[in-house]
Design a protein around this motif. Structure first.
Motif, PDB file in Angstrom:
ATOM      1  N   ALA A 123       1.815   1.229 -11.829  1.00  0.00           N
ATOM      2  CA  ALA A 123       2.187   2.576 -11.374  1.00  0.00           C
ATOM      3  C   ALA A 123       3.698   2.776 -11.398  1.00  0.00           C
ATOM      4  O   ALA A 123       4.187   3.894 -11.554  1.00  0.00           O
ATOM      5  CB  ALA A 123       1.637   2.817  -9.974  1.00  0.00           C
ATOM      6  N   ARG A 167      -9.963   5.258   1.629  1.00  0.00           N
ATOM      7  CA  ARG A 167      -9.222   6.437   1.186  1.00  0.00           C
ATOM      8  C   ARG A 167     -10.117   7.375   0.375  1.00  0.00           C
ATOM      9  O   ARG A 167     -10.128   8.587   0.585  1.00  0.00           O
ATOM     10  CB  ARG A 167      -8.009   6.022   0.347  1.00  0.00           C
ATOM     11  N   MET A 209      -2.167  -2.900  -9.713  1.00  0.00           N
ATOM     12  CA  MET A 209      -2.081  -1.450  -9.815  1.00  0.00           C
ATOM     13  C   MET A 209      -0.665  -0.965  -9.548  1.00  0.00           C
ATOM     14  O   MET A 209      -0.121  -0.143 -10.291  1.00  0.00           O
ATOM     15  CB  MET A 209      -3.035  -0.830  -8.816  1.00  0.00           C
ATOM     16  N   ALA A 210      -0.051  -1.480  -8.481  1.00  0.00           N
ATOM     17  CA  ALA A 210       1.298  -1.027  -8.134  1.00  0.00           C
ATOM     18  C   ALA A 210       2.279  -1.360  -9.253  1.00  0.00           C
ATOM     19  O   ALA A 210       3.140  -0.554  -9.602  1.00  0.00           O
ATOM     20  CB  ALA A 210       1.750  -1.660  -6.817  1.00  0.00           C
ATOM     21  N   VAL A 243       0.328   4.399 -14.156  1.00  0.00           N
ATOM     22  CA  VAL A 243      -0.980   4.894 -13.753  1.00  0.00           C
ATOM     23  C   VAL A 243      -0.705   5.936 -12.683  1.00  0.00           C
ATOM     24  O   VAL A 243       0.227   5.786 -11.883  1.00  0.00           O
ATOM     25  CB  VAL A 243      -1.921   3.756 -13.280  1.00  0.00           C
ATOM     26  N   ARG A 244      -1.460   7.036 -12.694  1.00  0.00           N
ATOM     27  CA  ARG A 244      -1.176   8.186 -11.834  1.00  0.00           C
ATOM     28  C   ARG A 244      -2.462   8.696 -11.184  1.00  0.00           C
ATOM     29  O   ARG A 244      -3.550   8.419 -11.689  1.00  0.00           O
ATOM     30  CB  ARG A 244      -0.563   9.327 -12.675  1.00  0.00           C
ATOM     31  N   TYR A 245      -2.287   9.478 -10.119  1.00  0.00           N
ATOM     32  CA  TYR A 245      -3.448  10.106  -9.467  1.00  0.00           C
ATOM     33  C   TYR A 245      -4.232  10.997 -10.437  1.00  0.00           C
ATOM     34  O   TYR A 245      -5.382  11.328 -10.187  1.00  0.00           O
ATOM     35  CB  TYR A 245      -2.993  10.962  -8.285  1.00  0.00           C
ATOM     36  N   ALA A 293       0.828  -1.208   0.000  1.00  0.00           N
ATOM     37  CA  ALA A 293       0.000   0.000   0.000  1.00  0.00           C
ATOM     38  C   ALA A 293       0.861   1.255   0.000  1.00  0.00           C
ATOM     39  O   ALA A 293       0.572   2.226  -0.685  1.00  0.00           O
ATOM     40  CB  ALA A 293      -0.928  -0.008   1.209  1.00  0.00           C
ATOM     41  N   MET A 332       4.030   1.594  -1.053  1.00  0.00           N
ATOM     42  CA  MET A 332       4.727   1.727  -2.327  1.00  0.00           C
ATOM     43  C   MET A 332       3.776   2.173  -3.423  1.00  0.00           C
ATOM     44  O   MET A 332       4.080   3.090  -4.188  1.00  0.00           O
ATOM     45  CB  MET A 332       5.321   0.379  -2.701  1.00  0.00           C
ATOM     46  N   ALA A 333       2.608   1.551  -3.511  1.00  0.00           N
ATOM     47  CA  ALA A 333       1.663   1.906  -4.566  1.00  0.00           C
ATOM     48  C   ALA A 333       1.233   3.358  -4.427  1.00  0.00           C
ATOM     49  O   ALA A 333       1.130   4.081  -5.419  1.00  0.00           O
ATOM     50  CB  ALA A 333       0.441   0.993  -4.517  1.00  0.00           C
ATOM     51  N   SER A 334       1.015   3.811  -3.203  1.00  0.00           N
ATOM     52  CA  SER A 334       0.569   5.189  -2.987  1.00  0.00           C
ATOM     53  C   SER A 334       1.616   6.174  -3.480  1.00  0.00           C
ATOM     54  O   SER A 334       1.281   7.261  -3.959  1.00  0.00           O
ATOM     55  CB  SER A 334       0.279   5.433  -1.506  1.00  0.00           C
ATOM     56  N   THR A 335       2.884   5.822  -3.361  1.00  0.00           N
ATOM     57  CA  THR A 335       3.953   6.688  -3.843  1.00  0.00           C
ATOM     58  C   THR A 335       4.100   6.584  -5.360  1.00  0.00           C
ATOM     59  O   THR A 335       4.313   7.577  -6.051  1.00  0.00           O
ATOM     60  CB  THR A 335       5.287   6.275  -3.195  1.00  0.00           C
ATOM     61  N   ALA A 336       3.966   5.369  -5.866  1.00  0.00           N
ATOM     62  CA  ALA A 336       4.150   5.152  -7.300  1.00  0.00           C
ATOM     63  C   ALA A 336       3.120   5.913  -8.126  1.00  0.00           C
ATOM     64  O   ALA A 336       3.382   6.283  -9.265  1.00  0.00           O
ATOM     65  CB  ALA A 336       4.077   3.661  -7.615  1.00  0.00           C
ATOM     66  N   LEU A 337       1.948   6.154  -7.551  1.00  0.00           N
ATOM     67  CA  LEU A 337       0.882   6.846  -8.280  1.00  0.00           C
ATOM     68  C   LEU A 337       1.159   8.330  -8.473  1.00  0.00           C
ATOM     69  O   LEU A 337       0.453   9.014  -9.210  1.00  0.00           O
ATOM     70  CB  LEU A 337      -0.446   6.674  -7.530  1.00  0.00           C
ATOM     71  N   LEU A 340     -10.509   2.845  -5.756  1.00  0.00           N
ATOM     72  CA  LEU A 340      -9.560   2.880  -4.637  1.00  0.00           C
ATOM     73  C   LEU A 340      -8.683   4.127  -4.719  1.00  0.00           C
ATOM     74  O   LEU A 340      -8.446   4.809  -3.716  1.00  0.00           O
ATOM     75  CB  LEU A 340      -8.690   1.613  -4.695  1.00  0.00           C
ATOM     76  N   LEU A 384      -4.184  -4.426  -5.513  1.00  0.00           N
ATOM     77  CA  LEU A 384      -2.976  -3.751  -5.027  1.00  0.00           C
ATOM     78  C   LEU A 384      -1.767  -4.099  -5.887  1.00  0.00           C
ATOM     79  O   LEU A 384      -1.011  -3.223  -6.311  1.00  0.00           O
ATOM     80  CB  LEU A 384      -2.677  -4.141  -3.572  1.00  0.00           C
ATOM     81  N   LEU A 417      -3.391   4.244   0.518  1.00  0.00           N
ATOM     82  CA  LEU A 417      -4.404   3.258   0.156  1.00  0.00           C
ATOM     83  C   LEU A 417      -4.760   2.356   1.345  1.00  0.00           C
ATOM     84  O   LEU A 417      -3.878   1.903   2.067  1.00  0.00           O
ATOM     85  CB  LEU A 417      -3.897   2.390  -1.005  1.00  0.00           C
TER      86      LEU A 417
END
Lengths: 557, 557
Positions: free
Chosen positions: B223, B30, B219-220, B231-233, A217, A219-224, B257, B216, A375
């Motif tokens: 990303a 989130r 997606m990661a 993939v980005r915010y 979670a 890592m993915a939050s940063t990667a986005l 998510l 997770l 996330l």
């Protein structure tokens, strides 16, 4: 929790179906296929491939097994950030053992306290820290096996009698094949101690599942994130948060999961860190604001700049003047919020389109906040009576959280654990507000809040304002008892080298101006200013307000 | 699997500690804090905020509860991609019920087969599909409740007698508050049927935990890609893989998510899809090559280009000529590999520094491969005797996998489930090789492999080569029985509109040239070429080689 359907016969698992427990060994699946030729370096001493790393994990597991250690036994490590530490991060929990990461920056008695409280059976010991455990059979009697390493060959001749073997020798003579077992993902993988700003250090503990989920979670939050602030397959990683401290925020685990090139810097010395960053083109790191300051000072002396190095900050509030200096020095910094109890990451700055439209001032202000929940994280703000507060950017309350990676209690301290989890949410003891678009702003530590004349004052807010005076290097505002007002704020300040003529009046003038402009309540202007040479800090570089309050009350400033 | 330590008293959970099951409701944590003002649109008909979406989920849960449905009951949906489908993706499993996503592109008798095999108690029914279930009390007798919706108001007057309510009416009159319970994460959340290229459709099923983990990791893994392919915010998402097909690859879940702006396009009509992409600046999508072809053809007619639209491809092999056209049309495509049984994603193209150094030809070739395993996935290549093959880019074997999100059997078909999982690994029935840096190349379907004169021939390889003839629009190579050689390859080809003069000899000339150059074994040149107007395809747009072989044997081409 009720089981509804997993036992229904229509949905039975096939006889040989693999259930896939979320255990640390699974983090290596992808890297074993994709990243065999990628490298891991230890300072300027050593570089090897992931293929070699996998073999060394197997060797270390065999060494532990050959010493008679068993699943459930605890293995402590005392080392600076190294390839050895990374090997222990994997081999120890993958063997079903528990890794204790000993905070070597605590005082000697605190180090012994944490060891004797956790009772590890084995210790991986960097020679440099041998004096700390003294005569270990007396001072740390649970330890039955000591594995020794020493970066300076000179020391090897003086091996203490209690040493059972030298790390590299033991690894060399062990087999490089080991069949790591599957086991329940709720098995404990790691334990370590909070840095103890209040009372004795308290032990937290994390399961394999919790660590895997924090990794994914976080890592993915940063990667986005948008370009320049994300994490990518191309990054080169070096930790600057110690590996003994909340698994270096779990980033060594994610770096390995992704298969990044990794650099482990040993002890943090500003010139060596900057050397390594430049030599290896390090792009991804993390640390506390103190480390950021070290890097900037060193780079300023060299007259150079960092080339967009991404640093996640946490541990304490970043003040805006340091933020500005980081920005000017070519560092892409972002903030987050977390704690030892939360494995640690709970929130991070996110970068989407909104930030692009911001002015420099707004960017710096935004990046100095604590970001938004990562996330899966759930957050609420509770008032003193447990009533939920709205997320309107104004209402404040204690931040309480739920996430899949929170320590489920304190080690051997059920009362403190029950207090941590009262009401079914984990209590951070931080007072926060949350904006309508989900940005978290930590207003104060619950126990640091200053109550003057019946009104709460945010010490962070006072620090933020007074830090704008150009002479201020560092500032801490503490509450001290006051007969009339209950508590009053007092500011401790270190001045920049060439600003020693600055007076308390100069600083307070900014406070008065802020009152006039309505940015600060009148009772927010400190009653006293003390100029100090050095700020008391905890072992991980946080301002230690407990010690400050003690020293102030004893007139030691 | 053994429990080691989670019951040890030192590590007891605090009394009120929250264990955080990985259930679908947690995906909204989130978004509820951060994305309340973000929007979700349904074609050109409707746009609402996430705040409204959360309320509608609560309303739908109340509707189902008020109808007497209980945890464990199954709710089927028959709809094109819509906001309603997204609401059901969340409300149904969050209520502890099981969502059956009915493949509406199967033939009528297959649709009824899947409904009568799964036995849903309720059906959310788009008026357009009402004829499929005929007199449902006779033809789909498990269904007790039917909720009706219809995008064309005209139809509402003709409501069939078995309808229990109209979706929007029911939602409006239900409360917008619902307290979704916690339950075991191993509860089944969804079920659907494989498209049935071999025999009757088989049901697969996924737990809440499996879906959360697929989201997770998948997606990661995306990303982490370099700029333009991640993939980005900031992304705007629109599915172009039907929501009835493996949860549209779970991307609607990850979009929610993350809190992305989302567009649901209804039925896939090329001009409408391109209209929506342009109007909403859609940046992120996915689909099978057939959809890609539709988009390019439409955009070519408009004389425009896509502005870096990212499309993940899967379902069938992308041929290089289509890949080149996509590239020229401004589409950033990437490939992946997955199947209904794997929730679905197992591998994806990754983008790091290596791709930047590639020529256009190399890039297109790389992107047309199946990428490398996503985070946590383990893969092996097994020969016919279950012996593990090396990852050297040469050795081939059946791809077998382990991941935290694989169907644990087939629904009510334990024999097929045991066959799927023999040896503790899930069998993909695909023949693959893996390069030393972990790139997966699917060489053939196990059951499509052509064995001629005792030698395996890859039909995909033959397709790849013959597709280079400028007249070829689409090609499929099948194996047909041959007395002398056992099997021989035969190619079915559709020609581009203005290339109808091309002869079989013209096409075969490329095959002979490939033999001369050593790219193809001599026995790889097809024995026969048939020009066909349209390729037989499955309901999800894959080439249906089973039907092709039948039709060929009956001289129907």
């Amino acid at each position: 929790m009720t089981t509804i359907l997993n036992q229904h016969e229509d949905y039975h698992q096939a006889q040989d179906a693999y259930g896939f427990p979320l255990i640390i060994k699974q983090l290596l699946n992808r890297a074993r296929i994709v990243s065999r030729h990628q490298t891991i370096s230890y300072a300027d001493k050593l570089t090897y491939t992931y293929a070699e790393f996998f073999k060394r994990i197997n060797r270390l597991a065999n060494v532990l097994k050959n010493m008679g250690l068993k699943q459930g036994d605890m293995v402590a490590v005392m080392d600076w950030d190294s390839h050895r530490y990374l090997e222990a991060y994997f081999a120890v929990p993958m063997s079903g053992m528990i890794l204790q990461t000993v905070n070597v920056r605590l005082s000697e008695d605190k180090v012994l306290y944490t060891i004797n409280h956790a009772k590890p059976k084995a210790l991986l010991l960097n020679a440099e820290f041998a004096p700390m455990i003294k005569n270990h059979q007396f001072d740390a009697p649970s330890i039955e096996k000591v594995i020794w390493f020493d970066d300076e060959d000179a020391h090897v001749a003086e091996l203490p009698s209690y040493v059972d073997g030298i790390y590299e020798d033991l690894l060399s003579s062990a087999s490089d094949e080991f069949d790591f077992p599957d086991f329940d993902e709720n098995t404990i993988a790691t334990t370590f101690y909070t840095s103890g700003t209040t009372g004795n250090p308290k032990g937290v503990f994390f399961t394999h599942r919790q660590i895997v989920l924090q990794i994914l979670a976080s890592m993915a939050s940063t990667a986005l994130n948008a370009e320049g602030q994300g994490v990518r397959y191309t990054d080169v990683y070096m930790p600057m948060t110690p590996m003994f401290h909340v698994h270096a925020w779990c980033v060594p685990y994610w770096a390995t999961l992704i298969g990044l090139k990794q650099i482990y810097p040993g002890r943090y010395l500003a010139n060596k860190l900057v050397d390594l960053i430049e030599e290896h083109n390090v792009t991804l790191s993390h640390g506390v604001p103190t480390i950021l300051q070290m890097l900037i000072t060193e780079m300023n002396q060299r007259g150079g700049k960092f080339n967009g190095l991404k640093i996640s900050l946490g541990g304490s509030k970043l003040n805006e003047s340091l933020a500005k200096r980081a920005y000017e020095c070519g560092i892409e910094f972002m903030c987050g919020f977390g704690m030892s109890e939360s494995c640690p990451t709970l929130s991070r700055s996110i970068f989407d389109d909104k930030q692009k439209a911001m002015s420099l001032e707004e960017q710096i202000n935004y990046r100095s906040l604590s970001g938004s929940p990562i996330l899966l994280v759930n957050m609420e703000l509770w008032d003193e009576n447990g009533r939920k507060q709205p997320f309107d950017g104004e209402a404040t309350g204690e931040l309480v959280v739920r996430a899949p990676w929170l320590t489920q209690s304190y080690f051997k301290d059920h009362d403190a654990g029950n207090e941590l989890w009262r009401g079914g949410w984990m209590h951070t003891q931080d007072i926060a507000c949350i904006t309508p678009d989900g940005t978290l702003k930590i207003v104060d530590r619950l126990k640091d809040v200053i109550k003057s004349g019946g009104e709460w004052i945010s010490s962070i807010e006072i620090e933020r304002i007074l830090s704008l005076h150009p002479s201020v290097a560092e500032i801490a505002v503490i509450g001290i008892p006051d007969e009339r007002w209950g508590e009053r704020p007092v500011a401790l300040i270190t001045l920049k080298p060439d600003h020693t003529n600055t007076t308390a009046e100069d600083i307070l003038a900014i406070g008065h101006q802020a009152v006039e402009k309505g940015h600060l309540p009148k009772y927010g202007v400190p009653s006293d200013i003390k100029f100090v040479k050095e700020m008391p800090k905890t072992s991980v570089g946080k301002l230690d307000k407990k010690v400050m309050r003690q020293m102030y009350s004893q007139n030691l400033f």
